[in-house]
Design a protein around this motif. Structure first.
Motif, PDB file in Angstrom:
ATOM      1  N   GLN A  71       0.824  -1.208   0.000  1.00 42.81           N
ATOM      2  CA  GLN A  71       0.000   0.000   0.000  1.00 42.81           C
ATOM      3  C   GLN A  71       0.860   1.260   0.000  1.00 42.81           C
ATOM      4  OE1 GLN A  71      -3.349   0.528  -0.180  1.00 42.81           O
ATOM      5  NE2 GLN A  71      -3.637  -1.645  -0.553  1.00 42.81           N
ATOM      6  N   ALA A  72       1.938   1.255   0.776  1.00 43.45           N
ATOM      7  CA  ALA A  72       2.823   2.422   0.819  1.00 43.45           C
ATOM      8  C   ALA A  72       3.437   2.679  -0.549  1.00 43.45           C
ATOM      9  CB  ALA A  72       3.919   2.214   1.869  1.00 43.45           C
ATOM     10  N   ILE A  73       3.873   1.628  -1.212  1.00 40.27           N
ATOM     11  CA  ILE A  73       4.491   1.787  -2.532  1.00 40.27           C
ATOM     12  C   ILE A  73       3.475   2.258  -3.557  1.00 40.27           C
ATOM     13  CG2 ILE A  73       5.548   0.515  -4.445  1.00 40.27           C
ATOM     14  CD1 ILE A  73       6.998  -1.187  -2.410  1.00 40.27           C
ATOM     15  N   SER A  74       2.321   1.605  -3.607  1.00 43.28           N
ATOM     16  CA  SER A  74       1.341   1.936  -4.637  1.00 43.28           C
ATOM     17  C   SER A  74       0.792   3.348  -4.461  1.00 43.28           C
ATOM     18  CB  SER A  74       0.197   0.916  -4.623  1.00 43.28           C
ATOM     19  OG  SER A  74      -0.501   0.953  -3.388  1.00 43.28           O
ATOM     20  N   ASN A  75       0.511   3.764  -3.235  1.00 44.07           N
ATOM     21  CA  ASN A  75      -0.029   5.106  -3.008  1.00 44.07           C
ATOM     22  C   ASN A  75       0.985   6.188  -3.330  1.00 44.07           C
ATOM     23  OD1 ASN A  75      -2.847   4.961  -1.902  1.00 44.07           O
ATOM     24  ND2 ASN A  75      -1.878   3.600  -0.444  1.00 44.07           N
ATOM     25  N   ILE A 156      10.074   7.085  -5.504  1.00 45.52           N
ATOM     26  CA  ILE A 156      11.133   6.892  -6.502  1.00 45.52           C
ATOM     27  C   ILE A 156      10.597   6.148  -7.714  1.00 45.52           C
ATOM     28  CG2 ILE A 156      13.351   5.763  -6.949  1.00 45.52           C
ATOM     29  CD1 ILE A 156      13.990   6.206  -3.955  1.00 45.52           C
ATOM     30  N   ILE A 157       9.796   5.106  -7.467  1.00 43.65           N
ATOM     31  CA  ILE A 157       9.219   4.330  -8.570  1.00 43.65           C
ATOM     32  C   ILE A 157       8.302   5.194  -9.411  1.00 43.65           C
ATOM     33  CG2 ILE A 157       7.678   2.402  -9.137  1.00 43.65           C
ATOM     34  CD1 ILE A 157       8.773   0.987  -6.635  1.00 43.65           C
ATOM     35  N   GLY A 158       7.504   6.057  -8.745  1.00 44.17           N
ATOM     36  CA  GLY A 158       6.597   6.939  -9.475  1.00 44.17           C
ATOM     37  C   GLY A 158       7.331   7.915 -10.371  1.00 44.17           C
ATOM     38  N   ILE A 159       8.479   8.395  -9.927  1.00 43.19           N
ATOM     39  CA  ILE A 159       9.274   9.293 -10.763  1.00 43.19           C
ATOM     40  C   ILE A 159       9.932   8.529 -11.906  1.00 43.19           C
ATOM     41  CG2 ILE A 159      11.337  10.762 -10.778  1.00 43.19           C
ATOM     42  CD1 ILE A 159      10.599  11.638  -7.962  1.00 43.19           C
ATOM     43  N   TRP A 160      10.388   7.324 -11.625  1.00 44.85           N
ATOM     44  CA  TRP A 160      11.065   6.516 -12.646  1.00 44.85           C
ATOM     45  C   TRP A 160      10.112   6.035 -13.729  1.00 44.85           C
ATOM     46  CZ3 TRP A 160       9.800   1.251 -13.193  1.00 44.85           C
ATOM     47  CH2 TRP A 160      10.537   0.577 -14.172  1.00 44.85           C
ATOM     48  N   ALA A 161       8.879   5.694 -13.367  1.00 40.88           N
ATOM     49  CA  ALA A 161       7.942   5.067 -14.303  1.00 40.88           C
ATOM     50  C   ALA A 161       7.615   5.998 -15.465  1.00 40.88           C
ATOM     51  CB  ALA A 161       6.664   4.658 -13.572  1.00 40.88           C
ATOM     52  N   GLY A 162       7.639   5.425 -16.656  1.00 41.02           N
ATOM     53  CA  GLY A 162       7.285   6.187 -17.848  1.00 41.02           C
ATOM     54  C   GLY A 162       5.866   5.925 -18.311  1.00 41.02           C
ATOM     55  N   LEU A 167       4.721   1.412 -13.712  1.00 36.78           N
ATOM     56  CA  LEU A 167       4.323   1.773 -12.356  1.00 36.78           C
ATOM     57  C   LEU A 167       4.053   0.524 -11.513  1.00 36.78           C
ATOM     58  CD1 LEU A 167       3.848   4.553 -10.960  1.00 36.78           C
ATOM     59  CD2 LEU A 167       1.402   4.208 -11.362  1.00 36.78           C
ATOM     60  N   GLN A 168       3.573  -0.542 -12.162  1.00 37.20           N
ATOM     61  CA  GLN A 168       3.254  -1.782 -11.468  1.00 37.20           C
ATOM     62  C   GLN A 168       4.361  -2.825 -11.560  1.00 37.20           C
ATOM     63  OE1 GLN A 168       0.498  -2.052  -9.638  1.00 37.20           O
ATOM     64  NE2 GLN A 168      -0.115   0.014 -10.240  1.00 37.20           N
ATOM     65  N   LEU A 169       5.379  -2.534 -12.371  1.00 33.14           N
ATOM     66  CA  LEU A 169       6.403  -3.536 -12.658  1.00 33.14           C
ATOM     67  C   LEU A 169       7.208  -3.916 -11.419  1.00 33.14           C
ATOM     68  CD1 LEU A 169       7.700  -5.148 -14.993  1.00 33.14           C
ATOM     69  CD2 LEU A 169       9.348  -3.282 -15.240  1.00 33.14           C
ATOM     70  N   VAL A 170       7.777  -2.933 -10.746  1.00 35.42           N
ATOM     71  CA  VAL A 170       8.624  -3.215  -9.587  1.00 35.42           C
ATOM     72  C   VAL A 170       7.829  -3.840  -8.442  1.00 35.42           C
ATOM     73  CG1 VAL A 170      10.125  -2.181  -7.834  1.00 35.42           C
ATOM     74  CG2 VAL A 170      10.298  -1.448 -10.215  1.00 35.42           C
TER      75      VAL A 170
END
Length: 253
Positions: A71-75, A156-162, A167-170
């Motif tokens: 939840q922390a990562i996805s939000n 970090i994932i949200g900034i990296w995702a294109g 966004l769901q990969l990691v």
């Protein structure tokens, strides 16, 4: 620190959470019930105790960690990715707001949401098993640090995702398997010796072990290692975010 900016971002993100309050709370409660039925009843009938703790109670910390981390990562990842996607991130970057205030707003909201979910799952667990908390202050500390550190990772994932797929990969291919293999539903001492050694290279093992220690006073790894692991991971995420805003990587490019 511009607290007005932090509050504005935080309130906006929390409002989005409360608009789907039923879904936000109902989903983890149903998932927790299913886990207790499948693991607590089916497997628990074959595994009575683990380290002197009933199997149903033993999996509670793992269930909480599983939900809190995801939840922390996805939000956090969606919270910062969506402004990038629609272009409003540039308005935020051009405002008199520094990167600490942006991170505090988005990460604070994501960590708060994950904390709510963790508390709901803990309350739900009391309806199924008898759970005792040996070290309540340590439990709260581990829960807060986990929410914060993985919200930073999600940022970090949200900034990296294109795109939405990235966004769901990691979370799907890396984080979720690490959580399941990190001792969420078993003790790594139950594994063959070679797999016990391999499991020690999984950073999530240290988080779950420390969190479980706060409940039952037993752990797969020394509690000091768990504290050092989560503190180091949090510091690393903060360093990466500082570098991202310093260089403009994936934000201004």
């Amino acid at each position: 620190m511009n607290w007005t900016a932090v509050k504005s971002i935080y309130v906006f993100e929390m409002a989005r959470f409360f608009r789907t309050l039923a879904q936000s709370f109902l989903s983890p409660v149903l998932s927790t019930c299913l886990y207790f039925v499948v693991f607590g009843a089916a497997i628990g009938s074959r595994i009575q105790e683990v380290d002197g703790v009933s199997y149903g109670a033993f999996i509670v910390p793992g269930l909480i960690m599983l939900s809190v981390i995801t939840q922390a990562i996805s939000n956090a990842s969606f919270g910062i990715y969506f402004p990038k996607f629609i272009g409003t991130i540039y308005e935020l970057l051009s405002a008199p707001v520094n990167f600490l205030e942006i991170v505090a707003g988005y990460v604070g909201a994501a960590a708060t949401k994950a904390l709510f979910i963790g508390v709901i799952i803990l309350i739900t667990a009391f309806f199924f098993v008898d759970v005792s908390i040996a070290h309540p202050i340590a439990m709260i500390a581990f829960l807060l640090l986990t929410c914060l550190s993985f919200a930073l990772l999600g940022f970090i994932i949200g900034i990296w995702a294109g795109n939405f797929e990235q966004l769901q990969l990691v979370p799907l291919l890396i984080v979720t398997p690490l959580v399941f293999l990190g001792g969420s539903f078993y003790s790594i001492s139950m594994l063959p010796p070679v797999w016990q050694i391999i499991s020690l290279f999984n950073p999530v093992v240290y988080l779950i072990s420390g969190f479980r220690w706060s409940f039952f006073g037993t752990a797969d790894v020394p509690i000091l290692f768990s504290l050092c692991a989560i503190a180091g991971f949090t510091a690393l995420c903060i360093l990466v975010i500082w570098w991202i805003f310093k260089t403009g990587w994936r934000i201004r490019q």
